[in-house]
Every structure is written in structure tokens, then in C-alpha cells.
Design an enzyme around this catalytic site. Sequence first.
Site, PDB file in Angstrom:
ATOM      1  N   ALA A 122     -80.121 -12.252 -49.020  1.00 58.33           N
ATOM      2  CA  ALA A 122     -80.372 -13.692 -49.012  1.00 58.33           C
ATOM      3  C   ALA A 122     -79.874 -14.388 -47.757  1.00 58.33           C
ATOM      4  CB  ALA A 122     -79.725 -14.334 -50.236  1.00 58.33           C
ATOM      5  N   ASN A 188     -73.217 -13.741 -53.286  1.00 60.36           N
ATOM      6  CA  ASN A 188     -73.094 -12.427 -52.663  1.00 60.36           C
ATOM      7  C   ASN A 188     -73.234 -12.509 -51.147  1.00 60.36           C
ATOM      8  OD1 ASN A 188     -72.751 -10.264 -54.757  1.00 60.36           O
ATOM      9  ND2 ASN A 188     -74.549 -11.256 -55.608  1.00 60.36           N
ATOM     10  N   HIS A 218     -78.437 -21.659 -47.163  1.00 59.14           N
ATOM     11  CA  HIS A 218     -77.215 -21.097 -46.591  1.00 59.14           C
ATOM     12  C   HIS A 218     -77.123 -21.526 -45.133  1.00 59.14           C
ATOM     13  CE1 HIS A 218     -77.019 -18.686 -50.204  1.00 59.14           C
ATOM     14  NE2 HIS A 218     -78.218 -18.198 -49.937  1.00 59.14           N
TER      15      HIS A 218
END
Length: 267
Positions: A122, A188, A218
Amino acid sequence: MLRVGIIGFGTIGKDVAQYIFENKAGNVALISILVRDLGRIESEYPKELFVDEPDQFFNQNLDIIVEGAGHHAVQLYAERALRSGSDFIVSSVGAFNDQTLMDTIMGAAAESGTKLIVPSAAVGGLDRIAAGAVGPLDEITLKTSKPPKAWMGTIVEQQVNLQELTEPVCVFEGNARESSRRFPESVNVSAALSLAGIGLDQTKVQVFVDPHINKNVHEIFASGKFGEIRLQIQNTPSPNNPKTGYIVAMSIAKVLKNLSTNLMIGL
């Protein structure tokens, strides 16, 4: 052709299997999928692919095993996979907030001549971060923001009313070791970023619930001898599991392609 096994048949496992069958994951063959309960599996794939006995799964001469089943699966099976002679692709990187587990797994890999493989999943820029860490790096920070639906069923529900939230709320500020421990399904990325860079205890993390967004966002900042990197990633959440996004399985498929073909990109 590389022989591949998958642990788990949730969102990540299903998508990785689909990419393999669509020939989007390189020169690989899906040999087996380890699940908890065969009776609960509904799939168009051949029934003989699925097993619920670990001994049967690990005795199939697999070249690579993909984990898509959460921290507990890493704790149960990572060492065994590596000692069986298989490389191990881990999606639940946050399990390595447990340093003892990390040391055990790396020891198994060293003794067996196998590899623990952490895909970008991700997050983005891990190749640049890992290269910059040679330099050395001075600082890495991560800000993760996800919409309220991504936090349902998590500890965040005890902190804020997700149904009535109207403004972004910071629900965590600390280091990556604690963020990956507190949010095992959702952050994660902080662990992956830490392994590439300056470690779990030095990587700074903020976690937000943001009702104004519909993607998992992010934002990364890193600085060091190499210079600086500022990166924002917006991942489309999976409709079946908004805690993760389509890109995770895509990233694993890219790793399989790198390992099984003659052209390797982004290492």
C-alpha cells in the site's frame, strides 16, 4: 515456472489468485491455497487447489508462499515456510513489531537459504527509501489518513464516533512499532517503511480518520544524504475490505513477475 502457494483466501488472496490466473503475475503457477475451513470456501477455482491442513500445504515443493491472512498467519507460518525451502512474501508486515519474531524468521531464512520478501504493497517509494538508507537517512515520517468506513471494527471505534465525524481526527501519534501493533490491519505500511529505512522505533507516524476523503492516503517524508522525498499515495480501498486497497495484491503480483521473468523493475 515458479510454484506458488497462498495463505488465506480473503481480499488479498483472492486478488493475487486472480492475477495469477489472468497471467498478470509472470511465469508462475498457483499450486495451493491454505484456508482455515474448506467448508466455507466458495470459488470458481478447482477445489483441489484448496487445503486446510498445513502439513499438506507445506509439502508441495512450493517455490514462493504468499501471506494474505494477517499477523497471526505470519506468526504461525512464516518460519515454517522459509524452513520448507520456500521464499515468503509477507503482506502483514506489521507483525514484525515483535522483534523476537523478526529475529526468528530472519534466522530461519539465513539457515535455509530462503528469502523474506516485503512488497511495496500500500505504500510507495520503498526502493528510494532503501537506497537512501545507505546514505544514511536522518528522518522518516508517515501520515496515514483513511475514511471512517476503513476504521469500522477496529480500536478506533472506541476513540471516536465514526458515524458522526465531521472533521479529521488524529487517533494516533508515535512510532511505527506501536502503530503497527495498535492497528494490525490498517497501518502495515508503517512497518514496511521502517524496514526499508531507519527502523520501527525511529520512524514517526500519525494516523487520522478523515470523513472528507474516500481513499486511503499515505504521506511520506524522508531526508538524508541523498536529499529529500515527499510522496503522497492515494489508494482505492477494496469494496470487500476497506482497510486494504487493490494495490496490495497488484504489488504482490509485480513481485511474482519480477522473480519469474528476465526483466526486474523497481528493486
